[in-house]
Design an enzyme around this catalytic site. Structure first.
Site, short mmCIF file in Angstrom:
data_model
loop_
_atom_site.label_atom_id
_atom_site.label_comp_id
_atom_site.label_asym_id
_atom_site.label_seq_id
_atom_site.Cartn_x
_atom_site.Cartn_y
_atom_site.Cartn_z
N GLY A 1 -7.22 4.51 9.19
CA GLY A 1 -7.89 4.20 10.44
C GLY A 1 -7.18 3.15 11.25
CB ALA A 2 -6.34 -0.23 10.67
CB SER A 3 -1.88 0.50 9.17
OG SER A 3 -2.38 0.73 7.85
CB THR A 4 0.90 5.08 10.38
OG1 THR A 4 -0.18 5.77 11.01
CG2 THR A 4 1.90 6.11 9.88
CD GLN A 5 0.27 2.12 5.54
OE1 GLN A 5 0.07 1.27 6.40
NE2 GLN A 5 -0.66 3.00 5.20
CD GLU B 1 -2.63 1.23 2.63
OE1 GLU B 1 -3.34 2.24 2.84
OE2 GLU B 1 -2.54 0.28 3.43
#
Length: 594
Positions: A238-242, A201
């Site tokens: 909402g669930a993860s950071t990249q 992603e």
């Protein structure tokens, strides 16, 4: 309904290649449609390096010739890859896509909630969820193009949190529904309907971001020094950071095993040539560091601190006088900003392997950004959580933002409600605003501390504190970090990077490139170079060729079937009128004979 179908051909008669991508996120899903001229129809001898219209955010069409000549074999020409972009008027090629509009339509539709909420009823995910997205795509992609238009559903953070069996059931039900109710090209469920990891992603997002800004299109214009022209990306969902960026040469060599190799194919600087460009990219992700999961972890930490016995718990990250309920527990805002920071920092640093007190501890064992050349763009919640309430998006002014954040967090709840509800009359709007204000203190504190403590961002300030510098438009590409919601008139989406890579892959296939390392289009991790994510379909799954026998010469995409279908009610009405008219004439003639 009501959305005009896109064109079948570009103005020169080259058929478009379409792609449909569903971004199934943790809080909702969006369907995006992109198109670009079929690379098999491009004229390599006359169109390379000539002036062409950019495929902008309006439904403008690319300018290529409809010839059947073969493109020349590509060469590596020191990164001379050119792509279409709306940010400048330089001569750019036009085979790669951008989001297309027609009369203000953005070719994107969103629905809520996230697809992961169907984990207990996967059989409902089709008709109860995906139907509206598919109907939208069917209205945009021309009918005669749909059978050759690949469709992808890629799920992200929310689906990653489910049990494996729940994931499988949702994905299989989704694939079956798409196959049963549409004619879009879906040759393989595993690759077309899947959960993508955070690293993938991130690379898609990095590609889309740099394409929109122009860092790939025009390296000279975006030269940051040290032979570096691309921008880093920070995305928080909402669930993860990249976090994704191309490190400097020293870091790339030191952490070679942690890097990804990315290869793109584009049209070269010399007539009749193609170019291949390689990038060394670092991408990493933290599941649980998205804004919703972080807030859930924060709430859990408050409950654990009370040893689970209290039915009313003090929340330092909510303004004084505010309250919320969560699973029959009431949380009362105390507005203790210092305690709020301490609690948030303990969650930010939970994934740090060591030296939790060190600035940038999340990247201690990873390539470090060189902020002289690595300029980051923050998207999604990096923008929303700093701008929706605080109006401090754009340039990240750490000191002024923290001052504004502290003032808000320590304010009285009634005063905040009176201040922010002056222009809100509807009850639904007031409920949404109340929820937004309750969450604003935590969200702002989370983003600020993740950037500084977790990722090591320099603490810069805007000396003038000019409010016009805190907006959704990028103002200065050379800052260490700024957030945005709008790049050259388009909202950011990682799906553009997926579409762009697919278009580049199709160009490589048109040139008969092999899948040998170094001459494919796609990316792989250096530590696992056999696991390649290809740009386009591989093996026998290539997009079906465009059938020229359907061509009618209508550049707007109408064929006889469409015309008959759209005008059938008029035809039947005309026939009925003629029958009635004939009957009347017959009766009148009969009377005259008598």
């Amino acid at each position: 309904k009501g959305h005009k179908a896109g064109p079948v051909y570009d103005p020169e008669g080259v058929p478009y290649n379409y792609i449909v991508i569903i971004d199934a996120g943790s809080s909702g899903s969006r369907v995006h449609i992109y198109h670009w001229p079929d690379p098999k129809g491009l004229d390599s001898s006359s169109q390379v390096d000539s002036d062409s219209d950019s495929d902008s955010d309006s439904d403008s069409d690319d300018d290529d010739d409809d010839k059947d000549q073969k493109l020349s074999k590509p060469k590596r020409d020191d990164g001379n890859l050119t792509l279409t972009n709306t940010s400048n008027s330089t001569t750019l090629t036009s085979f790669l896509p951008t989001v297309s509009k027609e009369k203000g339509q953005k070719w994107v539709k969103r629905i809520k909630p996230g697809i992961s909420t169907f984990n207990k009823m996967p059989d409902k995910v089709g008709k109860g969820y995906l139907k509206s997205l598919l109907n939208y795509a069917k209205n945009v992609v021309p009918k005669m193009q749909q059978a050759r238009t690949p469709i992808f559903l890629h799920a992200t953070g929310g689906m990653r949190l489910l049990e494996a069996q729940e994931q499988t059931e949702i994905l299989q039900a989704s694939c079956n529904y798409i196959k049963d109710t549409s004619s879009f090209y879906l040759p393989d469920c595993d690759s077309h309907v899947s959960i993508i990891d955070g690293e993938t992603e991130g690379i898609y997002g990095w590609l889309g971001l740099n394409y929109m800004i122009g860092g790939i299109d025009d390296p000279t214009k975006h030269n940051h020094g040290k032979d570096h022209s691309t921008y880093g990306m920070m995305e928080m969902g909402g669930a993860s950071t990249q976090v994704v960026f191309s490190p400097n040469t020293t870091m790339s060599k030191t952490y070679e095993d942690e890097m990804y190799k990315l290869t793109l194919t584009g049209r070269g600087s010399t007539n009749g040539t193609m170019a291949i460009r390689d990038y060394d990219v670092y991408t990493t992700t933290w599941l649980g560091y998205g804004i919703n999961e972080a807030q859930s972890a924060f709430t859990k930490s408050l409950i654990e601190a009370s040893k689970g016995k209290a039915t009313e718990i003090s929340d330092p990250c909510m303004p004084k006088g505010s309250s919320r309920e969560d699973n029959e527990t009431v949380f009362k805002g105390s507005g203790n900003f210092t305690q709020c920071i301490d609690n948030v920092q303990s969650i930010v640093t939970k994934s740090c392997d060591k030296d939790k007190e060190s600035i940038g501890c999340l990247l201690l064992n990873s390539p470090k950004p060189d902020f002289d050349i690595n300029h980051f763009i923050g998207v999604s919640e990096f923008y929303d959580s700093t701008h929706d309430v605080f109006e401090m998006g754009g340039i990240f002014d750490y000191f002024h933002f923290n001052d504004k954040l502290k003032t808000f967090c320590t304010s009285d709840w009634d005063d905040l409600i009176a201040k922010y509800t002056k222009s809100t009359d509807k009850a639904d709007d007031k409920d949404q605003l109340t929820e937004k204000l309750q969450q604003a203190c935590f969200k702002g504190t989370w983003v600020s501390n993740l950037l500084i403590t977790g990722l090591g961002l320099p603490q810069i300030t805007d000396g003038d504190n000019d409010p016009t510098r805190h907006n959704e438009t990028l103002l200065n590409y050379l800052l260490p970090f700024q957030s945005t919601n709008n790049i050259n008139g388009s909202e950011f989406s990682w799906t553009l990077g997926k579409a762009m890579l697919y278009a580049s892959g199709e160009t490589g296939l048109a040139l008969n490139l092999t899948s040998n390392k170094g001459s494919f289009v796609g990316f792989y991790a250096n530590k696992n170079s056999s696991a390649i994510t290809y740009g386009a379909e591989i093996g026998s799954f290539h997009r079906p060729d465009f059938s020229k026998k359907n061509k009618t010469g209508d550049k707007n995409g109408a064929d006889w079937d469409d015309m008959l279908d759209k005008s059938s009610h008029r035809l039947w009405g005309a026939l009925a009128f003629l029958v009635i008219l004939g009957a009347v004439v017959y009766l009148l003639l009969g009377k005259s004979r008598r």
